[in-house]
Design a protein around this motif. Structure first.
Motif, PDB file in Angstrom:
ATOM      1  N   ASP A 177      63.512   4.743  67.509  1.00 14.24           N
ATOM      2  CA  ASP A 177      62.702   4.394  66.353  1.00 14.24           C
ATOM      3  C   ASP A 177      63.441   3.358  65.515  1.00 14.24           C
ATOM      4  O   ASP A 177      64.622   3.539  65.196  1.00 14.24           O
ATOM      5  CB  ASP A 177      62.463   5.657  65.513  1.00 14.24           C
ATOM      6  CG  ASP A 177      61.308   5.497  64.556  1.00 14.24           C
ATOM      7  OD1 ASP A 177      61.252   4.444  63.895  1.00 14.24           O
ATOM      8  OD2 ASP A 177      60.471   6.410  64.478  1.00 14.24           O
ATOM      9  N   PRO A 178      62.789   2.262  65.110  1.00 12.89           N
ATOM     10  CA  PRO A 178      63.466   1.233  64.313  1.00 12.89           C
ATOM     11  C   PRO A 178      63.954   1.729  62.964  1.00 12.89           C
ATOM     12  O   PRO A 178      64.849   1.144  62.365  1.00 12.89           O
ATOM     13  CB  PRO A 178      62.393   0.150  64.135  1.00 12.89           C
ATOM     14  CG  PRO A 178      61.101   0.830  64.385  1.00 12.89           C
ATOM     15  CD  PRO A 178      61.397   1.883  65.404  1.00 12.89           C
ATOM     16  N   PHE A 179      63.374   2.841  62.476  1.00 11.49           N
ATOM     17  CA  PHE A 179      63.755   3.331  61.160  1.00 11.49           C
ATOM     18  C   PHE A 179      65.145   3.958  61.151  1.00 11.49           C
ATOM     19  O   PHE A 179      65.637   4.388  60.110  1.00 11.49           O
ATOM     20  CB  PHE A 179      62.714   4.332  60.652  1.00 11.49           C
ATOM     21  CG  PHE A 179      61.312   3.822  60.796  1.00 11.49           C
ATOM     22  CD1 PHE A 179      60.974   2.575  60.295  1.00 11.49           C
ATOM     23  CD2 PHE A 179      60.348   4.553  61.457  1.00 11.49           C
ATOM     24  CE1 PHE A 179      59.690   2.082  60.446  1.00 11.49           C
ATOM     25  CE2 PHE A 179      59.069   4.056  61.610  1.00 11.49           C
ATOM     26  CZ  PHE A 179      58.741   2.824  61.098  1.00 11.49           C
ATOM     27  N   MET A 180      65.779   3.997  62.315  1.00  6.61           N
ATOM     28  CA  MET A 180      67.146   4.497  62.400  1.00  6.61           C
ATOM     29  C   MET A 180      68.162   3.416  62.047  1.00  6.61           C
ATOM     30  O   MET A 180      69.351   3.698  61.905  1.00  6.61           O
ATOM     31  CB  MET A 180      67.429   4.986  63.830  1.00  6.61           C
ATOM     32  CG  MET A 180      66.534   6.113  64.296  1.00  6.61           C
ATOM     33  SD  MET A 180      66.683   6.396  66.078  1.00  6.61           S
ATOM     34  CE  MET A 180      68.407   6.859  66.219  1.00  6.61           C
ATOM     35  N   PHE A 181      67.688   2.168  61.886  1.00  6.55           N
ATOM     36  CA  PHE A 181      68.618   1.044  61.832  1.00  6.55           C
ATOM     37  C   PHE A 181      68.610   0.293  60.506  1.00  6.55           C
ATOM     38  O   PHE A 181      68.544  -0.922  60.464  1.00  6.55           O
ATOM     39  CB  PHE A 181      68.318   0.072  62.974  1.00  6.55           C
ATOM     40  CG  PHE A 181      68.295   0.732  64.308  1.00  6.55           C
ATOM     41  CD1 PHE A 181      69.425   1.352  64.803  1.00  6.55           C
ATOM     42  CD2 PHE A 181      67.145   0.752  65.070  1.00  6.55           C
ATOM     43  CE1 PHE A 181      69.412   1.976  66.034  1.00  6.55           C
ATOM     44  CE2 PHE A 181      67.118   1.374  66.302  1.00  6.55           C
ATOM     45  CZ  PHE A 181      68.258   1.988  66.784  1.00  6.55           C
ATOM     46  N   ASP A 182      68.691   1.011  59.401  1.00  6.68           N
ATOM     47  CA  ASP A 182      68.764   0.356  58.095  1.00  6.68           C
ATOM     48  C   ASP A 182      69.985  -0.537  57.973  1.00  6.68           C
ATOM     49  O   ASP A 182      69.934  -1.626  57.410  1.00  6.68           O
ATOM     50  CB  ASP A 182      68.800   1.401  56.979  1.00  6.68           C
ATOM     51  CG  ASP A 182      67.404   1.675  56.427  1.00  6.68           C
ATOM     52  OD1 ASP A 182      66.586   0.746  56.439  1.00  6.68           O
ATOM     53  OD2 ASP A 182      67.133   2.811  56.020  1.00  6.68           O
ATOM     54  N   ILE A 412      60.144   2.033  54.796  1.00  9.74           N
ATOM     55  CA  ILE A 412      59.101   1.537  53.888  1.00  9.74           C
ATOM     56  C   ILE A 412      58.529   0.222  54.404  1.00  9.74           C
ATOM     57  O   ILE A 412      57.332  -0.044  54.275  1.00  9.74           O
ATOM     58  CB  ILE A 412      59.645   1.370  52.458  1.00  9.74           C
ATOM     59  CG1 ILE A 412      60.167   2.711  51.936  1.00  9.74           C
ATOM     60  CG2 ILE A 412      58.563   0.847  51.533  1.00  9.74           C
ATOM     61  CD1 ILE A 412      59.120   3.804  51.886  1.00  9.74           C
ATOM     62  N   LYS A 413      59.381  -0.615  55.008  1.00  9.32           N
ATOM     63  CA  LYS A 413      58.861  -1.831  55.639  1.00  9.32           C
ATOM     64  C   LYS A 413      57.844  -1.456  56.718  1.00  9.32           C
ATOM     65  O   LYS A 413      56.766  -2.048  56.824  1.00  9.32           O
ATOM     66  CB  LYS A 413      60.001  -2.641  56.253  1.00  9.32           C
ATOM     67  CG  LYS A 413      60.894  -3.344  55.250  1.00  9.32           C
ATOM     68  CD  LYS A 413      62.021  -4.084  55.947  1.00  9.32           C
ATOM     69  CE  LYS A 413      62.926  -4.791  54.945  1.00  9.32           C
ATOM     70  NZ  LYS A 413      64.072  -5.478  55.596  1.00  9.32           N
ATOM     71  N   GLY A 414      58.211  -0.458  57.509  1.00 10.97           N
ATOM     72  CA  GLY A 414      57.302   0.001  58.559  1.00 10.97           C
ATOM     73  C   GLY A 414      56.003   0.534  58.001  1.00 10.97           C
ATOM     74  O   GLY A 414      54.933   0.353  58.583  1.00 10.97           O
ATOM     75  N   SER A 415      56.071   1.180  56.831  1.00  9.51           N
ATOM     76  CA  SER A 415      54.867   1.706  56.191  1.00  9.51           C
ATOM     77  C   SER A 415      53.925   0.580  55.790  1.00  9.51           C
ATOM     78  O   SER A 415      52.704   0.672  55.974  1.00  9.51           O
ATOM     79  CB  SER A 415      55.263   2.521  54.957  1.00  9.51           C
ATOM     80  OG  SER A 415      54.115   3.032  54.305  1.00  9.51           O
ATOM     81  N   ASN A 416      54.481  -0.495  55.249  1.00 16.44           N
ATOM     82  CA  ASN A 416      53.663  -1.653  54.870  1.00 16.44           C
ATOM     83  C   ASN A 416      53.068  -2.347  56.093  1.00 16.44           C
ATOM     84  O   ASN A 416      51.929  -2.819  56.071  1.00 16.44           O
ATOM     85  CB  ASN A 416      54.503  -2.642  54.063  1.00 16.44           C
ATOM     86  CG  ASN A 416      54.700  -2.206  52.619  1.00 16.44           C
ATOM     87  OD1 ASN A 416      53.816  -2.346  51.775  1.00 16.44           O
ATOM     88  ND2 ASN A 416      55.870  -1.651  52.326  1.00 16.44           N
ATOM     89  N   ILE A 417      53.851  -2.422  57.168  1.00 19.18           N
ATOM     90  CA  ILE A 417      53.349  -3.029  58.406  1.00 19.18           C
ATOM     91  C   ILE A 417      52.250  -2.165  59.005  1.00 19.18           C
ATOM     92  O   ILE A 417      51.254  -2.673  59.536  1.00 19.18           O
ATOM     93  CB  ILE A 417      54.503  -3.239  59.402  1.00 19.18           C
ATOM     94  CG1 ILE A 417      55.456  -4.318  58.869  1.00 19.18           C
ATOM     95  CG2 ILE A 417      53.974  -3.648  60.782  1.00 19.18           C
ATOM     96  CD1 ILE A 417      56.744  -4.454  59.654  1.00 19.18           C
ATOM     97  N   HIS A 453      53.472   9.276  57.364  1.00 20.44           N
ATOM     98  CA  HIS A 453      54.589  10.115  56.919  1.00 20.44           C
ATOM     99  C   HIS A 453      54.704  11.390  57.754  1.00 20.44           C
ATOM    100  O   HIS A 453      55.812  11.794  58.121  1.00 20.44           O
ATOM    101  CB  HIS A 453      54.427  10.456  55.429  1.00 20.44           C
ATOM    102  CG  HIS A 453      54.805   9.329  54.516  1.00 20.44           C
ATOM    103  ND1 HIS A 453      54.014   8.201  54.357  1.00 20.44           N
ATOM    104  CD2 HIS A 453      55.906   9.131  53.734  1.00 20.44           C
ATOM    105  CE1 HIS A 453      54.600   7.378  53.503  1.00 20.44           C
ATOM    106  NE2 HIS A 453      55.748   7.904  53.113  1.00 20.44           N
ATOM    107  N   TYR A 454      53.583  12.025  58.051  1.00 20.33           N
ATOM    108  CA  TYR A 454      53.628  13.229  58.877  1.00 20.33           C
ATOM    109  C   TYR A 454      54.283  12.945  60.226  1.00 20.33           C
ATOM    110  O   TYR A 454      55.106  13.722  60.713  1.00 20.33           O
ATOM    111  CB  TYR A 454      52.212  13.777  59.122  1.00 20.33           C
ATOM    112  CG  TYR A 454      51.528  14.351  57.897  1.00 20.33           C
ATOM    113  CD1 TYR A 454      52.235  15.050  56.927  1.00 20.33           C
ATOM    114  CD2 TYR A 454      50.147  14.187  57.719  1.00 20.33           C
ATOM    115  CE1 TYR A 454      51.595  15.577  55.805  1.00 20.33           C
ATOM    116  CE2 TYR A 454      49.499  14.711  56.606  1.00 20.33           C
ATOM    117  CZ  TYR A 454      50.227  15.398  55.650  1.00 20.33           C
ATOM    118  OH  TYR A 454      49.592  15.907  54.548  1.00 20.33           O
TER     119      TYR A 454
END
Length: 503
Positions: A177-182, A412-417, A453-454
């Motif tokens: 998952d990309p969200f692992m890479f802040d 959050i970037k992913g949320s906007n995308i 989010h879920y």
């Protein structure tokens, strides 16, 4: 996703290269036999005479069968080496010229997909060395090794170079998952892409359930059977779950076969926020003919034995709608006698392996604009002024767009995308002969936001805690206050005009 034929083609090329490398030594051996063993020369004289033949410059008049064979083979080897060197030189010259184009792109990869993308991209070239000491001097970089960990390592090893070059970097992820890479994303113009997600988004846009859902009665169920839960199956479900929101009264059932126990436990607990449900089947789909017979649509996500599976499905489904994943271009009319077979092919990688999909900025640009709009609305609210009074209302402040985006976490970037990925559906609902009311669209957007989010492990809590993934707004739309119900509207005229142009 590499097919058997693709692997075979690459193996043939490698075999030919291996044969040529071995052939280089054959003239040396035959020459020594011809000059030394049959011609009674000393080893040194025979070796010198043989090497001279590689340069098509005989130094001996001795002739016998082995010498003649050596002359013939030596010419072939020399010509092959010259052609190879010339081709390599031409390739390097082309790569050097490409670097001067505005969209010049270095493609770092080691599999069929990276090679195919490099072939398809006019101003790009392939770099297969994972351990390269420095990055190429191009405007963009696409890092797409087959292993996610290799891509992470390559980015990490050259992070300072990427930052200083200020180039755009596109990183391929297959499973992680990309969200692992802040940390990787910090101060880098880094974009993530996933072939399976690109394919799945393309699939649902082309084969949307929007008409079926809008034309269905309130109690009518749209049943989607996903056969197989590998990389393709996961992406098909994930994108469907996140984006297939068309009506408050819709009732989509996702039936999934092929999950692991861990995946099954996660999916069964996954909240949908409306009447949609997720059903996970433990048994093999080949043993579930009754359940599959009741599906509105069956999606085969595994290539193996897909044609035989389709035949079996036709044997017990009266009016099936079968969608079959295959990287190959298949005409089912050639396989089945009837031309009315409702089989839909999807998954052709030719369209995926292009700059338009891998290097697209559309989702990122829209994500940035939606975030910018949100911040401007929040600013107007805090200052107690109307949104129309802001300078941003008529003119986009690009510096603010970029600075605000850089402050966001990857999640959050992913949320906007994700918001951007669903926007075409909102626009469709607004453009119908009888437009969907804005209140309904706002509720659908809240459900979509909750699902995002879920799916990433968040749950409701009175106090927001990002570390524990708890959010107080993960509630029914009716429980939100007025401002939270309206916050996702595009309020800036400048943003709305650009977004409408994109769609």
């Amino acid at each position: 996703m590499i097919t058997k034929n693709q692997n075979n083609n690459e193996n043939i090329v490698e075999k030919v290269k291996g044969i040529i490398e071995k052939l280089c030594w054959v003239p040396l051996l035959t020459g020594l036999i011809g000059y030394c063993y049959m011609g009674n020369m000393s080893f040194v004289e025979g070796l010198y005479a043989t090497i001279a033949l590689y340069f098509v410059n005989p130094v001996s008049d001795l002739n016998n069968v082995m010498v003649i064979i050596t002359k013939f083979l030596a010419v072939i080897v020399t010509a092959t080496i010259i052609i190879s060197l010339a081709r390599d030189a031409w390739y390097r010259i082309q790569n050097f010229i490409v670097k001067f184009y505005k969209d010049s792109t270095a493609i770092y990869g080691d599999d069929y997909y990276s090679k195919k993308f490099a072939e398809n991209y006019k101003h790009g070239y392939l770099c297969e060395d994972l351990h390269a000491k420095r990055i190429e001097k191009t405007k963009d970089h696409v890092v797409m090794f087959s292993d996610d960990l290799e891509n992470i390592k390559f980015i990490s090893d050259h992070m300072e170079e990427f930052k200083s070059s200020k180039s755009r970097v596109f990183m391929r992820l297959n499973k992680l998952d990309p969200f692992m890479f802040d940390e990787l994303d910090d101060d880098m113009n880094l974009h993530f892409f996933n072939f399976y997600d690109i394919l799945a988004r393309d699939y649902w846009e082309k084969h949307s359930l929007i008409e079926a859902c809008l034309n269905a009665s309130d109690e009518e169920k749209i049943k989607v059977g996903i056969l197989g839960y590998g990389n393709i199956g996961r992406a098909i479900f994930r994108n469907g779950y996140l984006n297939n929101l068309y009506s408050i009264t819709q009732n989509i059932e996702y039936h999934i076969w092929g999950c692991s126990k861990q995946e099954s436990a996660f999916l069964q607990k996954l909240n949908t926020g409306n009447k949609d449900i997720i059903v996970v089947h433990d048994s093999d789909y080949l043993d579930c003919s009754d359940e599959i017979a009741g599906m509105t649509r069956v999606i085969l996500t595994e290539e193996k034995n897909s044609i035989e599976l389709i035949r079996q499905l036709f044997s017990y489904i009266s009016y099936p709608q079968i969608h079959c994943y295959s990287e190959k271009k298949i005409s089912f009319d050639q396989i089945f006698k009837s031309k009315d077979i409702p089989v839909v092919f999807f998954g052709n990688m030719e369209g995926i392996l292009s700059a338009e999909t891998i290097k697209t900025e559309k989702e990122y640009r829209l994500g940035k604009l939606f975030n910018y709009n949100y911040n401007c609305v929040d600013k107007a609210k805090k200052e107690g002024i109307k949104i129309e009074k802001l300078e941003d209302y008529n003119h986009i402040n690009e510096e603010s767009v970029e600075s605000q985006w850089k402050e966001l976490s990857v999640f959050i970037k992913g949320s906007n995308i994700a918001y951007a990925n669903h926007y075409w559906i909102k626009k469709y609902l607004r453009s119908m002969a009888t437009p969907t009311p804005e209140k309904v669209i706002a509720e659908l957007e809240h459900i979509r936001w909750c699902r995002y989010h879920y799916f990433h492990g968040w749950e409701y809590g009175k106090e927001r805690d990002n570390e524990k993934r708890i959010h107080p707004l993960l509630v029914d739309f009716s429980m939100l206050d007025y401002d939270d119900k309206q916050k996702d509207e595009i309020s800036l005229k400048s943003v709305k005009e650009e977004v409408d142009l994109v769609y």
